[in-house]
Design an enzyme around this catalytic site. Sequence first.
Site, mmCIF file in Angstrom:
data_model
loop_
_atom_site.group_PDB
_atom_site.id
_atom_site.type_symbol
_atom_site.label_atom_id
_atom_site.label_comp_id
_atom_site.label_asym_id
_atom_site.label_seq_id
_atom_site.Cartn_x
_atom_site.Cartn_y
_atom_site.Cartn_z
ATOM 1 N N THR A 110 -7.195 9.852 1.170
ATOM 2 C CA THR A 110 -7.476 8.453 1.464
ATOM 3 C C THR A 110 -7.386 7.587 0.211
ATOM 4 O O THR A 110 -7.406 8.080 -0.917
ATOM 5 C CB THR A 110 -8.881 8.291 2.080
ATOM 6 O OG1 THR A 110 -9.862 8.690 1.127
ATOM 7 C CG2 THR A 110 -9.018 9.110 3.343
ATOM 8 N N ASP A 111 -7.305 6.279 0.450
ATOM 9 C CA ASP A 111 -7.313 5.316 -0.657
ATOM 10 C C ASP A 111 -8.741 4.821 -0.880
ATOM 11 O O ASP A 111 -9.691 5.354 -0.284
ATOM 12 C CB ASP A 111 -6.344 4.166 -0.369
ATOM 13 C CG ASP A 111 -6.670 3.403 0.906
ATOM 14 O OD1 ASP A 111 -7.823 3.496 1.399
ATOM 15 O OD2 ASP A 111 -5.778 2.707 1.419
ATOM 16 N N GLN A 112 -8.911 3.809 -1.706
ATOM 17 C CA GLN A 112 -10.254 3.316 -2.022
ATOM 18 C C GLN A 112 -10.976 2.734 -0.815
ATOM 19 O O GLN A 112 -12.194 2.598 -0.821
ATOM 20 C CB GLN A 112 -10.182 2.256 -3.127
ATOM 21 C CG GLN A 112 -9.892 2.851 -4.493
ATOM 22 C CD GLN A 112 -9.908 1.777 -5.577
ATOM 23 O OE1 GLN A 112 -9.490 0.648 -5.349
ATOM 24 N NE2 GLN A 112 -10.386 2.153 -6.753
ATOM 25 N N ILE A 150 -9.079 4.811 3.925
ATOM 26 C CA ILE A 150 -7.986 4.896 4.899
ATOM 27 C C ILE A 150 -6.946 5.897 4.393
ATOM 28 O O ILE A 150 -6.631 5.919 3.211
ATOM 29 C CB ILE A 150 -7.340 3.508 5.103
ATOM 30 C CG1 ILE A 150 -8.371 2.537 5.704
ATOM 31 C CG2 ILE A 150 -6.103 3.598 5.977
ATOM 32 C CD1 ILE A 150 -7.904 1.105 5.760
#
Length: 138
Positions: free
Chosen positions: A15-17, A20
């Site tokens: 995931t990203d920050q 997601i």
Amino acid sequence: MYISKKEIEVRYAETDQMGIVYHANYLIWMELGRTALIQEMGFSYADMEKDGIISPVIDIAVSYKKSLHYGETAIVYTWVEAYNGFKTTYGYEIKTPDNETALTGTSSHICVKKENFKPIQFRKYYPEWHKAYEEAKK
């Protein structure tokens, strides 16, 4: 048409920050789905590679519909969308835990000799696999 189902727990590293799933990770999940489909049909990419044959992606298309998040389970459905004895196109649908579509896509592959990337006729090298794909395709 035969459809494989593979569940994948979304890991934090995917995931990203914002929590997601990063878009490129869906391509990895498509590969996991494709490998699961092949194994369920009784075949193995690893065995094919031992024969000196590899199966590169020659085309890929994806459409992102809904985000998946850390802690959820992605459900990857994979099938043989099209097959002609030379080129195989796999179809994919990745679902959320709520059964909503997160991604739809296809990937097309041919088989080549590893040492020179010369294409082979899959149906001649792997007649049993060919027969299974003919029966399983959409």
